[in-house]
Scaffold this motif. Structure first.
Motif, PDB file in Angstrom:
ATOM      1  N   LEU A 172     -34.819 -70.720 -61.678  1.00 45.50           N
ATOM      2  CA  LEU A 172     -36.364 -70.278 -61.521  1.00 45.50           C
ATOM      3  C   LEU A 172     -37.358 -71.482 -60.733  1.00 45.50           C
ATOM      4  O   LEU A 172     -36.539 -72.806 -60.818  1.00 45.50           O
ATOM      5  CB  LEU A 172     -36.860 -70.083 -63.351  1.00 45.50           C
ATOM      6  N   ASP A 173     -38.392 -71.065 -60.101  1.00 46.30           N
ATOM      7  CA  ASP A 173     -38.727 -72.386 -59.306  1.00 46.30           C
ATOM      8  C   ASP A 173     -40.220 -72.785 -59.971  1.00 46.30           C
ATOM      9  O   ASP A 173     -40.440 -72.099 -61.265  1.00 46.30           O
ATOM     10  CB  ASP A 173     -40.019 -70.794 -58.236  1.00 46.30           C
ATOM     11  N   SER A 174     -40.591 -73.398 -60.028  1.00 46.52           N
ATOM     12  CA  SER A 174     -41.667 -74.386 -61.473  1.00 46.52           C
ATOM     13  C   SER A 174     -42.592 -73.477 -61.527  1.00 46.52           C
ATOM     14  O   SER A 174     -43.082 -73.460 -63.069  1.00 46.52           O
ATOM     15  CB  SER A 174     -42.273 -75.133 -60.252  1.00 46.52           C
ATOM     16  N   VAL A 175     -43.621 -72.794 -60.996  1.00 43.82           N
ATOM     17  CA  VAL A 175     -44.609 -72.259 -61.989  1.00 43.82           C
ATOM     18  C   VAL A 175     -44.206 -71.128 -63.158  1.00 43.82           C
ATOM     19  O   VAL A 175     -44.312 -71.862 -63.832  1.00 43.82           O
ATOM     20  CB  VAL A 175     -45.231 -71.083 -60.984  1.00 43.82           C
ATOM     21  N   THR A 176     -42.705 -70.504 -62.578  1.00 44.48           N
ATOM     22  CA  THR A 176     -41.926 -69.468 -63.895  1.00 44.48           C
ATOM     23  C   THR A 176     -41.180 -70.117 -64.779  1.00 44.48           C
ATOM     24  O   THR A 176     -41.500 -70.085 -65.617  1.00 44.48           O
ATOM     25  CB  THR A 176     -40.790 -68.555 -62.678  1.00 44.48           C
TER      26      THR A 176
END
Ligand code: ADP
Ligand code: MG
Length: 227
Positions: A172-176
């Motif tokens: 997952l990307d960092s925000v997610t």
């Protein structure tokens, strides 16, 4: 909740033996949220698989919720996995041809709960992870973060005492990743013990205690006072 003493594990392939865990001592209290860190190949997944009774160990002892996990037959191991443990994986492991609701309801299907009841309960758990409106979508219609939230709901539906997560934010990307970690924190706040393997520092920073594995041993054990 977890008591491990002098745990050893080797993999034997052909004539070669690889000593992966070389005497691990680990105690995790009920309700703790800990992360396990270490470089690639340091034995994180091996340890998590033993914790999850998905693999056996060679020496030492492992007590789960007071019971010695040793030479369990597959039936008893399955019972323990279903009643005590919840699993979350990096690649979500959803069934591609079942919708979100059916994926979450699956553990109840194996417990022979009626379709009506299991769908009703599955919808409650989807609501808990903010995905009630996505119940009838297929996994390939969901984002990575949504898939992981479905997987969390599926892990929660059998009311586990411990959740074991192997790199849950690894895809997952960092925000997610932070969104998913915040859901795991909420779950932990309800009293479920949480053990999370990660190699990302900002993820381990969100747990109460960080266990560092190196060369088959626990090198450091650090409490994050701010959590
Ligand atoms: P990590 O999750 O920390 O990256 P693993 O626990 O997956 O590490 O692997 C630890 C070591 O054990 C690695 O050297 C890996 O190649 C080896 N290993 C893992 N699983 C097996 C297996 N089933 N058979 C043989 N070797 C394995
Ligand atoms: Mg691994």
């Amino acid at each position: 909740m977890v008591k491990i003493e002098q745990l050893h594990k080797s993999y034997i392939t052909g004539k070669n033996s690889l000593h992966v865990l070389k005497g691990i001592d680990l105690y995790v209290e009920e309700g703790e949220m800990v992360s396990i860190m270490g470089s690639s190949g340091s034995g994180k997944s091996t340890l998590l698989n033993i914790l999850g009774i998905l693999d056996t160990y060679d020496e030492g002892s492992y007590y789960l919720a007071g019971e010695l996990v040793r030479n369990m037959n597959e039936k008893k191991a399955a019972l323990y996995r279903n009643r005590t443990l919840g699993f979350i994986f990096q690649q979500f492991n959803l069934i591609p041809f079942k919708n979100a609701l059916e994926n979450v309801a699956l553990p109840l299907y194996y417990q022979k709960v009626s379709r009506k009841k299991r769908n009703q309960v599955a919808l409650e758990y989807l609501d808990k992870v903010g995905l009630k409106d996505w119940a009838h979508h297929m996994p390939n219609e969901l984002s990575g973060g949504q898939k992981q939230r479905v997987a969390i709901a599926r892990a929660l539906i059998s009311k586990p005492k411990i959740i074991l997560a192997d790199e849950p934010t690894g895809a997952l990307d960092s925000v997610t990743s932070y969104e998913v970690m915040n859901i795991l924190k909420e779950v932990n706040n309800e009293g479920i013990t949480m053990m999370i393997v990660t190699h990302e520092h900002d993820i381990s920073e969100m747990t109460q205690r960080v266990i560092h594995l190196k060369d088959g041993l626990i090198e450091k054990n650090i409490t994050n006072r701010h959590n």
